[in-house]
Enzyme design. Structure first.
Site, PDB file in Angstrom:
ATOM      1  N   ASP A 168       0.872  -1.182   0.000  1.00 19.71           N
ATOM      2  CA  ASP A 168       0.000   0.000   0.000  1.00 19.71           C
ATOM      3  C   ASP A 168       0.904   1.225   0.000  1.00 19.71           C
ATOM      4  O   ASP A 168       1.460   1.611   1.024  1.00 19.71           O
ATOM      5  CB  ASP A 168      -0.911  -0.007   1.231  1.00 19.71           C
ATOM      6  CG  ASP A 168      -1.883   1.172   1.241  1.00 19.71           C
ATOM      7  OD1 ASP A 168      -1.617   2.166   0.545  1.00 19.71           O
ATOM      8  OD2 ASP A 168      -2.906   1.100   1.956  1.00 19.71           O
ATOM      9  N   LYS A 193      -6.085  10.380  -2.212  1.00 18.67           N
ATOM     10  CA  LYS A 193      -5.112  11.150  -1.455  1.00 18.67           C
ATOM     11  C   LYS A 193      -4.165  11.906  -2.393  1.00 18.67           C
ATOM     12  O   LYS A 193      -4.589  12.787  -3.112  1.00 18.67           O
ATOM     13  CB  LYS A 193      -4.373  10.219  -0.497  1.00 18.67           C
ATOM     14  CG  LYS A 193      -5.302   9.298   0.316  1.00 18.67           C
ATOM     15  CD  LYS A 193      -6.364  10.038   1.094  1.00 18.67           C
ATOM     16  CE  LYS A 193      -7.099   9.189   2.123  1.00 18.67           C
ATOM     17  NZ  LYS A 193      -7.873   8.086   1.596  1.00 18.67           N
TER      18      LYS A 193
END
Length: 370
Positions: A168, A193
């Site tokens: 991730d 993000k």
């Protein structure tokens, strides 16, 4: 250079001369006859705007294919479909609360087992591998304690035991790190993000370097249907064009801010690895988190990261609210911990606003004790 690639990403190749890629909203595509197709049939399966983003992102990552999903959690869920009941996955001990919640669901509902291991200790990870272990799931910078993991030993370990390595990479982005080129099998992001970068798009993306794995995930992506919309795909392309500028500025601001916080009397711990714009702070007990958050004027108390604005998040009741208290205690996620996503504002404004809020948090907390 990576900066040039990002700035000129996905320039339109048609004969119109347009610089920005078009947004194809059509859900259906006309066929000239039986067995004939333009390559696009139904937008869930394949959409021209999403395809441009996926192809561009795969090139950035050094992969063979990317899959744009409806959220970061959808990207993790897509990868979870590679496993079956009885399979075991070794997971970073400190990780995002939403990931923990999804893994707990998959374990209870489908019998896929997730074991939380300290990836700072390769020997502990190696000792936890069993014949049922199928993958390593790692946050290279953990959320929210900002523990940086050296990934190279795990690529070697995974190869020895024929395990998938799933990274991730949300905090680092392809600008700072390309795990597929180093040895990872799967890299995923919450593209909401840093990739989108403006707090205006919900998205995720999964990238792989193996053709067979890409084919399997492509089938799951189409069947499940949590694919990214054309407009959101366009917003991600737009966000990528300034990724390097935003990451560099937020990283510069974060380094300065972390250094300044080391000298603030109200701060007990500064948790920062030196990379990315993410850091966490543990306040001293006599300082009120609630009052600190209420006093902020430039910084924003909000639950996300990677945007242009500086966000302050309280993991205990936000990102990790569904994690049992005993699990939060084991990880050091206490009620004095805040996580900051440092934005691209003028650094002086970030520092001054935080300091004034911190000073008032001490005053209110002291008054409240009498």
């Amino acid at each position: 250079m990576k900066e040039t690639t990002l700035a000129q990403i996905a320039l339109t190749q048609d004969d119109t001369g347009a610089i920005a890629n078009p947004i194809y909203l059509s859900t259906a595509y006309q066929h000239e006859g039986l067995g004939l197709s333009t390559g696009f049939d139904y937008t869930r399966t394949k959409n021209p705007t999403r395809q441009v983003f996926e192809d561009a992102f795969a090139r950035l990552e050094g992969g063979v294919a990317s899959f744009a999903t409806a959220s970061g959690m959808a990207s993790i869920q897509l990868v979870c479909n590679l496993f079956k009941p009885g399979d075991e996955i070794l997971v970073s001990f400190d990780l995002y609360g939403g990931t923990f919640r999804l893994f707990e669901f998959y374990e209870a509902q489908y019998g896929i087992r997730f074991h939380y291991i300290d990836f700072e200790n390769p020997d502990a990870v190696k000792a936890a591998i069993t014949p049922q272990t199928k993958a390593l799931f790692i946050e290279p910078i953990s959320n929210p304690l900002m523990i940086e993991i050296e990934l190279a030993p795990y690529y070697t370990l995974a190869a020895q035991h024929k395990l998938l390595t799933i990274i991730d990479n949300t905090f680092l982005t392809p600008y700072l790190s390309t795990p597929l080129l180093d040895g990872a099998d799967i890299v995923l992001h919450s593209a909401t993000k840093y990739i989108g970068g403006h707090n205006d798009v919900l998205a995720g993306v999964v990238t792989v370097k193996d053709e067979a794995l890409a084919e399997k995930l492509g089938q799951f992506h189409n069947m499940i249907g949590a694919t990214l919309s054309p407009i959101d795909s366009y917003l991600l392309l737009r966000g990528l064009k300034t990724l390097h500028l935003r990451v560099e500025r937020s990283q510069e601001n974060a380094r300065r801010f972390a250094s300044a916080c080391e000298n603030l009397t109200g701060i007990q711990d500064v948790l920062y690895c030196g990379r990315t714009g993410m850091l966490s702070l543990r306040l001293k007990p006599e300082y009120s988190i609630d009052q600190l958050l209420r006093q902020l004027k430039v910084l924003r108390f909000a639950e996300s990261l990677g945007g242009t604005e500086t966000f302050v998040t309280f993991p205990y009741t936000q990102t990790h609210i569904d994690m049992p208290d005993e699990e939060k205690d084991r990880r050091g996620i206490d009620q004095h911990l805040i996580r900051l996503s440092i934005g691209i504002e003028a650094y002086e404004d970030i520092e001054q606003d935080f300091i004034q809020a911190l000073e008032k948090a001490k005053e209110v907390s002291t008054d409240d004790t009498f």
